[in-house]
Design an enzyme around this catalytic site. Structure first.
Site, PDB file in Angstrom:
ATOM      1  N   LYS A 130      94.744  87.045 -17.586  1.00 16.59           N
ATOM      2  CA  LYS A 130      94.246  87.673 -18.812  1.00 16.59           C
ATOM      3  C   LYS A 130      93.460  88.944 -18.507  1.00 16.59           C
ATOM      4  O   LYS A 130      92.845  89.063 -17.447  1.00 16.59           O
ATOM      5  CB  LYS A 130      93.307  86.700 -19.553  1.00 16.59           C
ATOM      6  CG  LYS A 130      93.987  85.629 -20.348  1.00 16.59           C
ATOM      7  CD  LYS A 130      92.984  84.674 -20.965  1.00 16.59           C
ATOM      8  CE  LYS A 130      92.086  85.365 -21.977  1.00 16.59           C
ATOM      9  NZ  LYS A 130      91.190  84.400 -22.664  1.00 16.59           N
ATOM     10  N   LYS A 172      86.749  91.407 -18.601  1.00 17.69           N
ATOM     11  CA  LYS A 172      85.668  92.339 -18.278  1.00 17.69           C
ATOM     12  C   LYS A 172      85.221  92.195 -16.831  1.00 17.69           C
ATOM     13  O   LYS A 172      84.693  93.120 -16.237  1.00 17.69           O
ATOM     14  CB  LYS A 172      84.468  92.083 -19.201  1.00 17.69           C
ATOM     15  CG  LYS A 172      84.788  92.179 -20.668  1.00 17.69           C
ATOM     16  CD  LYS A 172      83.697  91.542 -21.498  1.00 17.69           C
ATOM     17  CE  LYS A 172      84.151  91.357 -22.934  1.00 17.69           C
ATOM     18  NZ  LYS A 172      83.223  90.566 -23.734  1.00 17.69           N
ATOM     19  N   LYS A 194      87.391  78.102 -15.934  1.00 19.13           N
ATOM     20  CA  LYS A 194      86.186  78.856 -15.555  1.00 19.13           C
ATOM     21  C   LYS A 194      85.799  78.593 -14.105  1.00 19.13           C
ATOM     22  O   LYS A 194      85.296  79.470 -13.408  1.00 19.13           O
ATOM     23  CB  LYS A 194      85.024  78.495 -16.486  1.00 19.13           C
ATOM     24  CG  LYS A 194      85.165  79.011 -17.907  1.00 19.13           C
ATOM     25  CD  LYS A 194      84.002  78.541 -18.764  1.00 19.13           C
ATOM     26  CE  LYS A 194      84.190  78.923 -20.227  1.00 19.13           C
ATOM     27  NZ  LYS A 194      84.136  80.363 -20.452  1.00 19.13           N
TER      28      LYS A 194
END
Length: 369
Positions: A233, A236, A142
């Site tokens: 990946k 969004k 992250k």
């Protein structure tokens, strides 16, 4: 309230850590999973979670409980605007139902509506070491830092919010507040499930055996990658929105995005090689997951394909057909917020009935009740 069959399943589930099937559950099992309400649901979310929830509901024996919903407390680590999070919660529930998850066959709710999650989280925080959290890899992903990064490094510590580091402890509380026997997750979350089992064992050793050790159900879908950059990946938050297919995309949009998908310079038969042909392998994974076939079967089925255009046209056809009715239902549901509120209100009551009983017993063991 626990049934005797559930108690039996809890004892039995602690003997095996991982299950590679979305079926063959023991009667009395309790299956739990949440998704973050962080915007429109894309193809990776659908194939990695929601389709699996639907398939699980088809296979569970009578007496099995399934609890699904939104991890809206977890989404706060991204500090969304209030109005955005509010709308995203509705969108997530609409997408879950539109994906075929029948709210009559499961408990569907928002994590934040069950305060017992947060209370158990604090109890678990007090028995979880910083070292264990430091070994987790997801918080490093992250923050876009290397796997070798250390929370004790001053620079890393300065940019790491406590919620991002402690995310897996709340996840453990989410699962264990229901004494879930099975948790379907992708491979990227399996490390967090190991920590969940470790926290359960620490609690059981410290205060007395109470928690089952939940089994990981590794979902069969391979990681779905960004269409425009198969090195990462599908997401969004990708700046290039042509990289993601969304549940509510129309047929023309889906066709346009697949037309732009990155493949390679190799023509001829389709092969599955994520290392040398990641773009083609990603398309094969998508078709494989939608059709519930192995990668090997899918490659064999695609023996007629001789160029990238044929492959892209075919995957477009497969995805459009899969999403056609789901997209229509999603659009109807998102405009019926009263119905979604009713579903989640009922789900909250069902979830709290389990969670409040378990938390009381935990507090008695700890000395808080």
């Amino acid at each position: 309230m626990y049934k005797s069959t559930l108690k039996h399943a809890l004892r039995k589930s602690s003997t095996v850590a991982t299950v590679n099937s979305l079926s063959n559950f023991e009667a009395g099992s309790r299956i739990f999973s949440l998704i973050q309400p962080t915007g429109a649901v894309h193809l990776g979310n659908y194939l990695g979670a929601l389709k699996n929830w639907k398939d699980i509901l088809k296979n569970v024996p009578e007496g099995t409980e399934c609890l699904f919903g939104t991890a809206d407390l977890h989404s706060l680590t991204q500090t969304p605007k209030a109005e955005t999070l509010h709308e995203n919660r509705y969108g997530a529930i609409a997408a879950i139902i539109a994906s075929g998850v029948d709210p009559k066959k499961c408990t569907l709710f928002h994590q934040s509506s069950v305060p017992e999650h947060a209370e158990l989280y604090w109890i678990f925080t007090c028995i979880t070491s910083i070292g264990a959290l430091n070994r987790m890899t997801q918080w490093k992903l992250k923050l876009l830092v290397s796997d070798a990064s250390d929370i004790f490094d001053e620079k890393v510590m300065g940019q790491t919010k406590a919620g991002v580091l402690q995310y897996p402890v709340l996840q453990a509380a989410d699962i264990l507040i229901y004494n879930a026997t099975h948790v379907p997750v992708g491979e990227d979350q399996s490390q967090h499930l190991e920590l969940t089992r470790s926290i359960a064992q620490t609690f059981n050793h410290t205060y007395g055996k109470y928690f089952t050790l939940p089994r990981t159900i590794l979902t069969p879908t391979k990681k779905i990658l960004a269409l425009r950059n198969p090195a990462k990946k599908m997401s969004k938050s990708d700046a290039d929105q042509s990289s993601s297919i969304y549940l509510n995309d129309d047929a023309a949009t889906i066709a346009r995005k697949f037309k732009k998908a990155v493949t390679d310079s190799i023509q001829g038969p389709v092969t599955f090689d994520p290392e040398t042909r990641p773009g083609v392998a990603n398309i094969v994974s998508i078709i494989s997951a939608i059709q519930d076939k192995s990668v090997e079967e899918t490659v064999s089925d695609l023996s007629w394909v001789q160029n990238h255009k044929q492959l892209k046209d075919y995957v477009t056809e497969v995805v459009v057909e899969e999403f056609k009715d789901k997209s229509d239902l999603y659009n109807r549901l998102i405009n019926d917020k009263a119905y979604i509120d009713e579903i989640c209100s009922n789900g909250k009551e069902q979830a709290r009935e389990i969670a409040s009983k378990n938390l009381l017993e935990v507090k008695q063991l700890v000395g808080l009740a």
